[in-house]
Design a protein around this motif. Sequence first.
Motif: not given
Length: 545
Positions: A444-454, A506-515
């Motif tokens: 899985a690729t999981i991102a926090l709301p702070t994430a940036r991909i480029a 679908l680059v990311l499987d989930q965006v989730i808060e750190a907590d």
Amino acid sequence: MPVTSTPASSTRSASTGPGSAPFAVGGDSGSDPKVTDVRERLAAAHDASASAPDKAQAKLDGQGKLYVRDRIALLFDEGSFVEDGRYANATATGLPADGVVTGRGTVDGRPAIVIANDPTVKAGSWGARTVEKIVRATEMALREELPVFWFVDSAGARITDQVEMFPGRRGAGHIFHNQVALSGKVPQVCCLFGPSAAGGAYIPSFTDLVIMVEGNASMYLGSPRMAEMVVGEKVSLEEMGGARMHCTVSGVGDLLVSDDAEAIEMARLYFSYLPASWRSELPTYAPEEPSRPLTRHTVPERESQPFDIHEVIDGLVDDESFFEVKPLFAPELVVGFGRMAGETVGIVANNSAVKGGVLFTDSADKAARFIWLCDAYSIPLVYLADVPGFMIGSEVERGGIIRHGAKMVSAVSSATVPQFCVIVRKAYGAGLYAMGGPGFAPDATIALPTARIAVMGPEAAVNAVYANRIAAIEAEQGTEARDAFVQQMRREYEEDVDLERLAADLVLDQVIEADALRSELLLRLRYAKNRERHFATKRRDIPPV
């Protein structure tokens, strides 16, 4: 039932085996004189290696070292050690056990082999029987798939014995051959208490972990005196092959410790994260909560603001369970083991607090080796990405950063354990690939709301694409018009790589808060346990080393 670690002082005695020889010396009227003579000679040989002579013990004390049998006692559970070849070279004078103690015992209930140099016997140097004992111990490890603890404190080969111990089929080279065969099959841990000289320096290099005692441990192929004679270089032992140098500069050493007891304690602790062999299950422990909670405020929202990634790691793993490997070497990348709900995971994390988290040749090597180790022993991997990419410039290009970076990417690609990529903040360019990004089939690729991909950061991207136009606008319309144009292009670039769009595509499987990240990973780790462990059918890969 969970396995628990116990402090060394509470479970192990101060010596291995009985304090006196296991033979009755002397005889009665009915004794056979020949048998009595054998008993007396064996008792003398036994006692010769039971403790260090007074002069040798004084030297050990002056160096802050423990006697070889006291070292072994700190490693193994009390009463579990059995020794092989104690009477090697018993007919020679001054060579008790021929300078090496070999045998097996249990470490927290799990059997293991020890190979321990005795520096009080000709500085721990190797003779023909020394080598034969080591070869036999490694053969035993191969047959029975037992972990090996190497306690190294040796001046190298005895030149007087070189024909007997150096070139033959069962000579010193066969030790290295067996070590390579053991690699990835069973854990090999090296505690380096003193020197590891010349060819013997390769013994630590073939192990999974090298723990070095500061002020005493050293590794070198040629001594400072030899370096001066051969290449005209005047250098101290510490500068050329000392413990701190190897743990900070060369990366040959993994952990720097203060004394023998700490080295052995760290070796036991490291082993507690690993299986006994590649076929074994990982040890499990009682689950604990993290030492501090991971919250949405842990990670700074501005990607340019450095922060210590250890704060995120501590919020993911069980309380004080993170065991960092190579903490003093290439610290812009953090690698190590932790426990999540009592089970071992491997962590690979960019640390923006050091050099901005940029990947260098050393950090790529550090990551590749750690990933290989985790893959060998079925340890799941969690990547924490906050990386602007690989370093650029003529110096790193001359240093082969492409080759080293390819090594890291190869390790990520070929690993078949469960892998999870967490985009903590930025993941730019090949840095995304090196940190297990979506193209490398993570679970899985999981991102926090702070994430940036480029491909690169907005500022660099705008400058790369519009450099000529920016210069023209500045020349024709002035700096205000230039700045307005740059800001507009940055907004467009950021919209193009917007986090919601990446999730929608679908680059990311989930965006989730750190907590919520720890709970998410625990669930995904549980579900990934039975995944297929296959990468490609071939004889072997050709790594870009």
